[in-house]
Design an enzyme around this catalytic site. Structure first.
Site, PDB file in Angstrom:
ATOM      1  N   HIS A 475       1.031  -1.323  -0.187  1.00 16.17           N
ATOM      2  CA  HIS A 475      -0.049   0.364  -0.299  1.00 16.17           C
ATOM      3  C   HIS A 475       1.143   0.656  -0.092  1.00 16.17           C
ATOM      4  CE1 HIS A 475      -3.387   2.712   1.358  1.00 16.17           C
ATOM      5  NE2 HIS A 475      -2.541   3.351   1.963  1.00 16.17           N
ATOM      6  N   GLU A 476       1.221   1.172   1.240  1.00 13.31           N
ATOM      7  CA  GLU A 476       2.472   2.895   0.825  1.00 13.31           C
ATOM      8  C   GLU A 476       3.418   2.677  -0.454  1.00 13.31           C
ATOM      9  OE1 GLU A 476       2.011   4.546   3.101  1.00 13.31           O
ATOM     10  OE2 GLU A 476       0.654   3.442   4.287  1.00 13.31           O
ATOM     11  N   HIS A 479       1.826   4.239  -3.071  1.00 12.16           N
ATOM     12  CA  HIS A 479       1.773   6.459  -3.050  1.00 12.16           C
ATOM     13  C   HIS A 479       3.290   6.284  -2.969  1.00 12.16           C
ATOM     14  CE1 HIS A 479      -1.312   7.035  -0.373  1.00 12.16           C
ATOM     15  NE2 HIS A 479      -1.615   6.015   0.665  1.00 12.16           N
ATOM     16  N   HIS A 482       3.431   6.670  -6.649  1.00 15.69           N
ATOM     17  CA  HIS A 482       2.511   7.690  -7.296  1.00 15.69           C
ATOM     18  C   HIS A 482       4.392   9.158  -7.028  1.00 15.69           C
ATOM     19  CE1 HIS A 482      -1.369   9.772  -6.707  1.00 15.69           C
ATOM     20  NE2 HIS A 482      -1.365  10.296  -8.334  1.00 15.69           N
TER      21      HIS A 482
END
Length: 702
Positions: A475-476, A479, A482
């Site tokens: 998940h991290e 980010h 991104h």
């Protein structure tokens, strides 16, 4: 007012770092330098704004809006450094700096954003754009509209008395949110649960006992010490056979933010009242209305309706799960026991438990052969450790990221810092942040960091992860991608600078690779034997995925609806609330979420996301983003899974564009169709026949 002379003496933290990618020279950072640097940067930025306002030429996009975008680079640099250090290493000295500079920064931002001269110039450029008089590229048009919108939302069009009141509110809110975070950190540390009788640790693997012993030693205590994580339910309770110790851990978790000297009760009430007053000054009915106006959801009713649509299905599932866990016993399940009972039944039914799974998830292999491998396959990235570059602490790693298909293969994309282990000075949870954002205007490439709170193993032992921790790593990293793959002109649009209910989409869709069979076969190998995870175990993991979804959904919905309820209050309604516990109970009962045995994922006094973070009125966004995520995950699978063509499309339409896009349009271009909630219902195993029953009750629910 004129800009400072380039020859004027500068504070060392304000200048560009000479290190690769502008990585801060952490070894040169002294805590006593931080406050003076921030004060100087504030003065510099104020001078830059004054120079823009005093420009004798008529307002243009270049001399006003782009100039505004260029301004404050030194302030951005030192604040990225300061807050990048404060989250993972909140030393007493840094906390003291935060208390001083938070109100200064709030007052400065308010002064800039409500400057009538600045607004007049930006408004003139915006009017010319709307009249069709400007020939600008698409991103610069979006920049003009973005700054005009932000100035209006900040109160630039208010009269002098209202602007003064707004500045006072912003300054006080900065003080309160800082105090909330400090109280939470202090009480979380204070309430760590000591254990002196090893018999109480029955059920806990030896490796975890060693970790708790190390925590106790670090705190100068004998025995073992159970530190507390951010959510209400502490994962360790799934392992503890001793019901008494489970209750002590649960009670400590619920008591955070309510201990003498660290009580967040009055802070919560004052924050809510000030946010409501602020919204009214801006001509809006509530803080939630103000926040949601620039999110993809659009309105509080839309966000609330999405959550309420699934309440009945989630509650039905959760109540059935409770009956299942109790095996027909006529009693209510205690909140402290839910995780333990669930782990027992999950292990029995699917023959999958953390003790069986953790040996296959060693940190380094998960990182290299899982998280980074997926990014390489999807986006053509290559990762190289930079042992010559230092992080902000000795255990923080620096990774250089390359795009092998760039015209200049030796030119890296950016730097990724990894900070995975818990420490007493680190705030709870996991997050991504950046020390430097990508921007063609400023010629900067990204330096981002992934932070987690993994228990440090005993000396010489490997770091073994639970499936949830593996998912958090993916998940991290979503980010981080991104931020790393951003390719925009203006820093305001860089990377994760997108609405809260869109920012979680790239990270949540990246989670899918953690559980894909082909990925598990690649990275999940037994730490001792090196054997790949058994295909049958993978299948059992897949079967167990939906286990407990009712409970997990209910605890999330409860927290999200509490957030919206607090921030949907008018000033009069906010003033009337004096009892935090009573308000919480009423909101949960009204929504039908007062399910025995299930606490909200966060209660108000330790709800850091909304009272000390950037998610006020927007905690719903995880669920909103999951609609996109579940739909996109099915799209990836339909296209063959881990395929470069799909990754390139995701990168082109979403990741590289940051905030310089219409978000739902970008999703449609990537997916080729409208997003659908059907995939989310399938993923969570929720009965679609009972979805949607509470939407009619959404309007006006407090």
């Amino acid at each position: 007012m004129t800009l400072p002379s380039p020859e004027a003496p500068r504070h060392p933290l304000l200048d560009e770092s000479p290190l690769p990618y502008g990585l801060p020279d952490f070894a040169a950072v002294r805590d006593e330098d931080l406050e003076p640097a921030i004060r100087t940067a504030i003065d510099d930025h104020a001078a830059e704004i004054a120079a823009i306002v005093a420009t004798p030429e008529a307002p243009t996009a270049e001399n006003t809006v782009v100039a505004l975008e260029r301004s404050g680079s030194a302030l951005d640099r030192v604040l990225s450094l300061f807050y990048g250090l404060l989250g993972p290493d909140a030393t007493p000295a840094r906390l003291a700096v935060d208390r001083v500079v938070s109100p200064l920064l709030a007052a400065h931002r308010s002064s800039v954003m409500t400057d009538p001269g600045l607004f007049a110039r930006v408004d003139a450029v915006h009017a010319a754009l709307e009249a069709g008089e400007l020939d600008l590229d698409e991103e610069t048009e979006r920049l003009v509209r973005r700054h005009h919108r932000d100035l209006l939302r900040a109160g630039a069009a208010l009269d002098d008395p209202d602007r003064a009141r707004l500045t006072a509110i912003d300054t006080r809110l900065a003080e309160l949110t800082t105090e909330f975070g400090e109280n939470l950190l202090a009480s979380t540390t204070e309430l760590a649960v000591p254990v002196t009788d090893e018999a109480e640790l029955a059920g806990l693997p030896e490796s975890m006992r060693a970790t708790l012993a190390a925590s106790a030693a670090d705190a100068g205590r004998d025995g073992w010490l159970i530190p507390l994580g951010l959510p209400t339910v502490q994962p360790i309770t799934a392992w503890l056979d001793d019901a008494g110790l489970r209750r002590r851990v649960s009670e400590a978790s619920l008591a955070r933010g309510a201990t003498p000297g660290h009580d967040n009760t009055p802070i919560v009430l004052e924050i809510v009242r000030l946010r409501a007053e602020r919204a009214r000054l801006l001509g809006l009915g509530s803080h939630a209305e103000h926040v949601l106006a620039v999110e993809t959801a659009g309105t509080p009713d839309a966000a609330r309706g999405l959550l309420l649509d699934v309440v009945d299905a989630a509650v039905t599932n959760a109540r059935n799960e409770a009956k299942d866990l109790l095996g027909g016993e006529e009693r209510e399940l205690h909140p402290a026991d839910w995780a333990w009972e669930s782990e027992r039944l999950r292990a029995e039914r699917f023959r999958v438990d953390d003790a069986t799974v953790r040996p296959y998830f060693e940190l380094e292999r998960v990182l290299r052969d899982g998280v980074m491998h997926a990014a390489s396959q999807l986006y053509g990235l290559r990762f190289a450790e930079r042992t010559d570059l230092a992080g902000y602490l000795p255990d923080v790693r620096v990774i250089e990221v390359f795009d092998d298909e760039r015209a200049e293969p030796d030119a890296g994309v950016g730097l990724l810092l990894l900070d995975y282990y818990a420490r007493p000075t680190k705030r709870g949870g996991a997050w991504m942040s950046s020390f430097r954002d990508q921007s063609r205007l400023l010629g900067s490439r990204p330096v981002v960091v992934n932070v987690m709170n993994l228990a440090r193993p005993a000396a010489g032992q490997p770091t073994l992860l639970t499936m949830d921790e593996v998912t958090t790593m993916f998940h991290e990293f979503g980010h981080a991608l991104h931020g790393l793959l951003s390719d925009v002109e203006y820093p305001v649009f860089s990377g994760t600078s997108v609405p809260r209910d869109f920012v979680e989409f790239p990270s949540q869709v990246n989670e899918m690779w953690a559980r894909r069979p082909e990925m598990l076969a690649h990275y999940a190998r037994h730490v001792e034997t090196g054997e790949p995870i058994d295909a049958e175990l993978v299948e059992r993991l897949k079967e167990a995925e939906r286990f407990g979804e009712g409970q997990a959904t209910v605890e999330y919905l409860a927290a999200a609806l509490l957030d919206l309820a607090w921030h949907s209050l008018s000033p009069e309604e906010a003033e009337a609330v004096t009892d935090v516990d009573e308000f919480e109970a009423r909101v949960l009962a009204d929504a039908g979420l007062d399910v025995p045995g299930i606490e909200p994922r966060y209660r108000s006094r330790y709800f850091q996301h909304v009272f000390a973070g950037g998610y006020s009125a927007a905690y719903y966004s995880y669920f909103w983003a999951e609609v996109l995520d579940a739909d996109a995950a099915e799209w990836f699978v339909e296209r063959g899974g881990l395929k470069r063509e799909s990754g390139d499309r995701m990168r082109r339409e979403v990741l590289s564009r940051g905030g310089a896009i219409d978000f739902l349009d970008a999703y449609r271009r990537m997916r080729g169709s409208e997003p659908s909630t059907a995939a989310l219902l399938r993923r969570r195993g929720l009965d679609s026949s009972v979805v949607g029953g509470r939407r009619a009750a959404a309007t006006g629910r407090s």
